[in-house]
Design a protein around this motif. Structure first.
Motif, PDB file in Angstrom:
ATOM      1  N   ASP A  53       0.850  -1.207   0.000  1.00  0.00           N
ATOM      2  CA  ASP A  53       0.000   0.000   0.000  1.00  0.00           C
ATOM      3  C   ASP A  53       0.881   1.251   0.000  1.00  0.00           C
ATOM      4  O   ASP A  53       0.597   2.221  -0.693  1.00  0.00           O
ATOM      5  CB  ASP A  53      -0.887   0.055   1.251  1.00  0.00           C
ATOM      6  N   GLU A  54       1.926   1.184   0.791  1.00  0.00           N
ATOM      7  CA  GLU A  54       2.810   2.357   0.893  1.00  0.00           C
ATOM      8  C   GLU A  54       3.689   2.497  -0.348  1.00  0.00           C
ATOM      9  O   GLU A  54       3.759   3.563  -0.955  1.00  0.00           O
ATOM     10  CB  GLU A  54       3.674   2.230   2.156  1.00  0.00           C
ATOM     11  N   GLU A  55       4.360   1.404  -0.721  1.00  0.00           N
ATOM     12  CA  GLU A  55       5.365   1.514  -1.794  1.00  0.00           C
ATOM     13  C   GLU A  55       4.741   1.651  -3.183  1.00  0.00           C
ATOM     14  O   GLU A  55       5.340   2.274  -4.053  1.00  0.00           O
ATOM     15  CB  GLU A  55       6.305   0.305  -1.747  1.00  0.00           C
ATOM     16  N   GLN A  83      14.202   1.115   5.034  1.00  0.00           N
ATOM     17  CA  GLN A  83      13.829   0.329   6.221  1.00  0.00           C
ATOM     18  C   GLN A  83      12.953  -0.866   5.836  1.00  0.00           C
ATOM     19  O   GLN A  83      13.055  -1.933   6.448  1.00  0.00           O
ATOM     20  CB  GLN A  83      13.118   1.221   7.242  1.00  0.00           C
ATOM     21  N   HIS A  84      12.085  -0.690   4.821  1.00  0.00           N
ATOM     22  CA  HIS A  84      11.299  -1.844   4.351  1.00  0.00           C
ATOM     23  C   HIS A  84      12.249  -2.955   3.895  1.00  0.00           C
ATOM     24  O   HIS A  84      12.010  -4.132   4.193  1.00  0.00           O
ATOM     25  CB  HIS A  84      10.390  -1.442   3.174  1.00  0.00           C
ATOM     26  N   GLN A  85      13.295  -2.592   3.191  1.00  0.00           N
ATOM     27  CA  GLN A  85      14.265  -3.606   2.723  1.00  0.00           C
ATOM     28  C   GLN A  85      14.994  -4.241   3.905  1.00  0.00           C
ATOM     29  O   GLN A  85      15.182  -5.462   3.947  1.00  0.00           O
ATOM     30  CB  GLN A  85      15.281  -2.970   1.768  1.00  0.00           C
ATOM     31  N   PRO A 128      10.748   3.264  15.161  1.00  0.00           N
ATOM     32  CA  PRO A 128      10.923   4.590  14.544  1.00  0.00           C
ATOM     33  C   PRO A 128      10.265   4.687  13.167  1.00  0.00           C
ATOM     34  O   PRO A 128       9.827   5.755  12.761  1.00  0.00           O
ATOM     35  CB  PRO A 128      12.447   4.757  14.448  1.00  0.00           C
ATOM     36  N   HIS A 129      10.202   3.531  12.460  1.00  0.00           N
ATOM     37  CA  HIS A 129       9.591   3.496  11.130  1.00  0.00           C
ATOM     38  C   HIS A 129       8.107   3.885  11.212  1.00  0.00           C
ATOM     39  O   HIS A 129       7.640   4.785  10.510  1.00  0.00           O
ATOM     40  CB  HIS A 129       9.744   2.075  10.567  1.00  0.00           C
ATOM     41  N   ILE A 130       7.398   3.223  12.109  1.00  0.00           N
ATOM     42  CA  ILE A 130       5.967   3.478  12.268  1.00  0.00           C
ATOM     43  C   ILE A 130       5.737   4.909  12.761  1.00  0.00           C
ATOM     44  O   ILE A 130       4.840   5.608  12.302  1.00  0.00           O
ATOM     45  CB  ILE A 130       5.346   2.424  13.226  1.00  0.00           C
ATOM     46  N   MET A 132       7.631   7.516  12.174  1.00  0.00           N
ATOM     47  CA  MET A 132       7.871   8.445  11.070  1.00  0.00           C
ATOM     48  C   MET A 132       6.684   8.462  10.092  1.00  0.00           C
ATOM     49  O   MET A 132       6.302   9.516   9.598  1.00  0.00           O
ATOM     50  CB  MET A 132       9.162   8.053  10.321  1.00  0.00           C
ATOM     51  N   GLU A 133       6.107   7.295   9.865  1.00  0.00           N
ATOM     52  CA  GLU A 133       4.945   7.237   8.963  1.00  0.00           C
ATOM     53  C   GLU A 133       3.731   7.915   9.602  1.00  0.00           C
ATOM     54  O   GLU A 133       3.043   8.700   8.952  1.00  0.00           O
ATOM     55  CB  GLU A 133       4.640   5.779   8.599  1.00  0.00           C
ATOM     56  N   ASN A 134       3.500   7.615  10.883  1.00  0.00           N
ATOM     57  CA  ASN A 134       2.326   8.204  11.553  1.00  0.00           C
ATOM     58  C   ASN A 134       2.444   9.715  11.712  1.00  0.00           C
ATOM     59  O   ASN A 134       1.468  10.427  11.582  1.00  0.00           O
ATOM     60  CB  ASN A 134       2.144   7.581  12.949  1.00  0.00           C
TER      61      ASN A 134
HETATM   62 FE   FE2 Z   1       6.271   1.282   6.049  1.00  0.00          FE
END
Ligand code: FE2
Ligand code: FE2
Length: 164
Positions: A53-55, A83-85, A128-130, A132-134
């Motif tokens: 959904d994001e990428e 970070q996904h990778q 931190p990933h979540i 940054m997205e939120n």
């Molecule tokens: Fe993500």
């Protein structure tokens, strides 16, 4: 954001499962393995669709519609994709550790230290990933994307889940 809550719940479950294994007298192993199996099926199904959904739906639209001055957002997208990778690599290592142990591992058949390290690494990327997205990406998406583009993102998300 709802997907993030579900991912965070699975991560908490994994932490609990690792603690169960670390202090296990043998009896807790099947319960810990059941928790781990549930988490793996979440991370190999719903969580994969969330990343798509994001990428495939959200990030490309943000890149298309963000102005040149939105450097912070563009840098965030790049970091998030990296970070996904990284998460793919950590998940593969986690799956391998579990597969090596077999479906019904006996005492000492799971490398709990390595498992603990791997789950720790997973958490160190996801948290931190979540955040940054939120805190950056989703609010910016609501600001930058038109209602039509947001609708298109939603339609792609539904199609990804086989919903009308
Ligand atoms: Fe993500
Ligand atoms: Fe996400």
């Amino acid at each position: 954001m709802h997907c993030h809550v579900k991912i965070e719940l699975q991560l908490e479950s994994l932490e609990r499962a690792v603690r169960m294994l670390a202090y296990d007298d043998g009896e807790a192993t099947p319960f810990a393995m059941a928790i781990i199996a549930a988490a793996r099926s979440h991370f190999s199904g719903p969580a994969v669709r969330h990343t798509a959904d994001e990428e495939a739906s959200l990030f490309p639209r943000l890149r298309r519609f963000a102005s040149d001055s939105e450097n912070g957002l563009l840098a965030a997208l790049k970091e998030l994709e990296g970070q996904h990778q990284d998460l793919d690599v950590v998940h593969a290592r986690f799956d391998e550790l579990i597969d090596i142990a077999g479906p019904e591992p006996g005492p000492g058949q799971i490398d709990v230290d390595e498992l603990e390290l791997t789950v720790g690494e997973m958490l160190g990327i996801y948290r931190p990933h979540i955040q940054m997205e939120n805190e950056i990406v989703y609010p910016e998406a609501a600001r930058i994307l038109s209602p039509g583009e947001l609708l298109a993102v939603g339609q792609e998300m539904r199609a990804r889940r086989g919903l009308a």
